[in-house]
Design an enzyme around this catalytic site. Sequence first.
Site, PDB file in Angstrom:
ATOM      1  N   HIS A   1      -2.072  -3.077   3.923  1.00 21.77           N
ATOM      2  CA  HIS A   1      -1.050  -2.271   3.248  1.00 21.77           C
ATOM      3  C   HIS A   1      -0.275  -1.490   4.313  1.00 21.77           C
ATOM      4  CE1 HIS A   1       0.808  -0.017   0.014  1.00 21.77           C
ATOM      5  NE2 HIS A   1       0.652   1.057   0.759  1.00 21.77           N
TER       6      HIS A   1
ATOM      7  N   ILE B   1       0.249  -7.455  -8.617  1.00 18.42           N
ATOM      8  CA  ILE B   1      -0.903  -6.636  -8.986  1.00 18.42           C
ATOM      9  C   ILE B   1      -1.921  -7.551  -9.644  1.00 18.42           C
ATOM     10  CG2 ILE B   1      -1.672  -4.805 -10.539  1.00 18.42           C
ATOM     11  CD1 ILE B   1       1.031  -3.439 -10.023  1.00 18.42           C
TER      12      ILE B   1
HETATM   13  C1  GAR Z   1       3.658  -6.567   5.211  1.00 21.27           C
HETATM   14  O1  GAR Z   1       4.235  -5.422   5.783  1.00 21.27           O
HETATM   15  C2  GAR Z   1       2.464  -6.195   4.363  1.00 21.27           C
HETATM   16  O2  GAR Z   1       1.709  -5.125   4.865  1.00 21.27           O
HETATM   17  C3  GAR Z   1       3.141  -5.814   3.074  1.00 21.27           C
HETATM   18  O3  GAR Z   1       4.172  -6.734   2.902  1.00 21.27           O
HETATM   19  C4  GAR Z   1       4.603  -7.206   4.190  1.00 21.27           C
HETATM   20  C5  GAR Z   1       4.499  -8.701   4.181  1.00 21.27           C
HETATM   21  O4  GAR Z   1       5.058  -9.252   5.353  1.00 21.27           O
HETATM   22  N1  GAR Z   1       2.220  -5.806   1.987  1.00 21.27           N
HETATM   23  C6  GAR Z   1       2.327  -5.022   0.929  1.00 21.27           C
HETATM   24  O5  GAR Z   1       3.229  -4.218   0.778  1.00 21.27           O
HETATM   25  C7  GAR Z   1       1.229  -5.211  -0.086  1.00 21.27           C
HETATM   26  N2  GAR Z   1       1.390  -4.306  -1.172  1.00 21.27           N
HETATM   27  P1  GAR Z   1       4.641 -10.689   5.825  1.00 21.27           P
HETATM   28  O6  GAR Z   1       4.879 -11.621   4.639  1.00 21.27           O
HETATM   29  O7  GAR Z   1       5.579 -10.991   6.957  1.00 21.27           O
HETATM   30  O8  GAR Z   1       3.206 -10.650   6.235  1.00 21.27           O
END
Ligand code: GAR
Length: 211
Positions: free
Chosen positions: A105, A88
Site C-alpha cells: 500500500h 476490495i
Molecule cells: C502501487 O503504487 C501500489 O502500491 C498501489 O497501486 C500502485 C500500482 O502500481 N496499490 C494500491 O493503491 C492498493 N490499494 P503498479 O501496477 O505499477 O505496481
Amino acid sequence: MKRYVILISGRGSNMESLLAAALPGQCAAVISNKAEAAGLALAAAQGVATAAIDHRGFASREDFDAALAAEIERHTPDLVLLAGFMRILTDGFVRRFEGRLLNIHPSLLPLFPGVKTHAQALAAGVRLHGCTVHFVTPALDGGPIIAQAAVPVQAGDDEASLAERVLAEEHALYPRVARWFLEGRLHLAEGRAHLDGERPARGALHAPAAV
Ligand code: GAR
C-alpha cells in the site's frame, strides 16, 4: 519449490520488480481483473501464465471473488501477492487466503488507507510518507504491518513526484518481504506479523538517511 500468484489491475511495475527479484519460488500465474492491464502483457512476455477475470461480468462482489479464488486455487499457491490490485475483497475471500495473502500500500499505514494516498499525504502536510507491506485481513488496509519504507516529502512535491519516490521504495520493499515469506521466515500469528519468530523485525524498516 514454493509457488506464488500475483494479482494486478494495471501497470504492473510492482509485479515486474517481484519477477525480476529471482525469488525462491515460482510465479505460477499473474491474474488481473482487467484484460487490458499492461502488466499482463509484461508477464506473458516473460513466459508467466496469465489470466483475466473481468469483475464487470459478475452480479455481485461474492460471485467475482469466488471466480477469482477458483482461478487462484488452480495454481495451488503458497503465497498470493496483491500488487496494485484495485478491488476490495470480500471477507470470505480474505479468510480463505489469510496468512498467505500480502498487499503493498502506498502510504505509511495506518495513515492514508484507501485511494489517492499521495494527495492525502500532501493535504495532511506530513514530512514523511512511504509504503507498507502487510498481511491482508478483512479490515481494509488494516492488516498486520510487516515492513515499511519511508521517504521524505520535499518542498515543491506534487502527487506525481511523491508517487515516483514512493514507488522506487515499493520496488525494493515488496520483493524483500516476499522473499522472507517464501523462505518460511514470515508468519501471521495471533494477529501479528512475525519474522524469524520475533517482532518487530530487523530489516522491516527502511528509512531515509537524511530528511
Ligand atoms: C502501487 O503504487 C501500489 O502500491 C498501489 O497501486 C500502485 C500500482 O502500481 N496499490 C494500491 O493503491 C492498493 N490499494 P503498479 O501496477 O505499477 O505496481
